[in-house]
Scaffold this active site. Sequence first.
Site, PDB file in Angstrom:
ATOM      1  N   GLU A 171       0.637  -0.895   0.071  1.00 57.06           N
ATOM      2  CA  GLU A 171      -0.113   0.143  -0.061  1.00 57.06           C
ATOM      3  C   GLU A 171       0.994   1.162   0.324  1.00 57.06           C
ATOM      4  O   GLU A 171       0.347   2.466  -0.757  1.00 57.06           O
ATOM      5  CB  GLU A 171      -1.105  -0.370   0.996  1.00 57.06           C
ATOM      6  CG  GLU A 171      -2.042  -1.005   1.173  1.00 57.06           C
ATOM      7  CD  GLU A 171      -2.795  -0.912   0.353  1.00 57.06           C
ATOM      8  OE1 GLU A 171      -3.978   0.026  -0.101  1.00 57.06           O
ATOM      9  OE2 GLU A 171      -3.821  -1.757  -0.603  1.00 57.06           O
ATOM     10  N   GLU A 209      -2.176   9.349  -0.611  1.00 57.42           N
ATOM     11  CA  GLU A 209      -2.682   9.167  -1.708  1.00 57.42           C
ATOM     12  C   GLU A 209      -2.245   9.231  -2.533  1.00 57.42           C
ATOM     13  O   GLU A 209      -2.210  11.345  -2.118  1.00 57.42           O
ATOM     14  CB  GLU A 209      -3.915   8.873  -1.811  1.00 57.42           C
ATOM     15  CG  GLU A 209      -4.222   8.303  -3.405  1.00 57.42           C
ATOM     16  CD  GLU A 209      -6.004   7.753  -3.288  1.00 57.42           C
ATOM     17  OE1 GLU A 209      -6.209   7.536  -2.004  1.00 57.42           O
ATOM     18  OE2 GLU A 209      -6.528   8.025  -4.154  1.00 57.42           O
TER      19      GLU A 209
END
Length: 260
Positions: free
Chosen positions: A124, A133
């Site tokens: 991730e 992100e």
Amino acid sequence: MALTKISLVFLLCLFSFYCETAKSQYCGCSPILCCNQFGFCGSSTAFCGSSCRSGPCRISREPVDKIVTQKFFDGIISQAGNGCPGKRFYTRDSFLEAANLFFDVTSYVTRLEIATMFAHFTRETSNFCYIEELNGSSINYCDENNNQYPCEQGKSYFGRGPLQLAWNYNYGQCGQSLGLDLLRQPELVGSNSTVAFQTGLWFLTNTVRPLLNQGFGATIRAINGMECNGGNSGAVNARIGYYRDYCGQLGVDPGLNLSC
Ligand SMILES: *[C@@H]1O[C@H](CO)[C@@H](O)[C@H](O)[C@H]1NC(C)=O
Ligand SMILES: *[C@@H]1O[C@H](CO)[C@@H](O)[C@H](O)[C@H]1NC(C)=O
């Protein structure tokens, strides 16, 4: 009658030293918990040790700092480039601090759980390179139809932390479990690495533990089901690769059903 039952359960809990899940007493345990001779479910040595009657008795749980050594942690984060924001954020100490805050008793975990959780962390965040992100602020990940965890105006629920926690309902549910108002302050996950790792431990207990007996593949399906069934076999293979690597480093058998 009900009262008697409750006090009996309470006493039995005391006798069995530490009652992790009172509602699954008398061994309707979740498959990953041990049932001890008193008929209670749990994960500490009082359940999985010598008094273990059924469940994963042979799986020995150890204090989390014995498994997540500095060497293990550094072996992952050292592969992130020097320009990575996560390199100055994620630390083994903040992981251990999160574990101490997260587990009410002792942070006993299995090596398989750690291998699973860190395989997902690595995937991730690209070896703990990323905190947030990429370009996340352009998407707010707000499910307006979710009334239980309504979005706070002006807040964005894009991926943050070692598992890239995303969406208002996940921030809401996770925050509720951690005792933090992550709906109003989602940015805490990206600014406080202890909180970031607490979100990872939330995933461990809510997602990894109940699925581990089905194999690693089930945890991939839970974290990002869109990768499964050919959706993104590269990503699935990457997760499996990290998982095998960490199982090897920690000296445990990765088991079956690794893919999804
Ligand atoms: C993020 O945004 C920048 C500037 O708008 C763009 O150049 C870049 O390709 C984007 N990156 C991703 C991963 O979408
Ligand atoms: C980070 O979060 C932890 C856990 O919620 C808290 O104990 C700590 O004080 C926070 N650190 C900072 C610098 O805010």
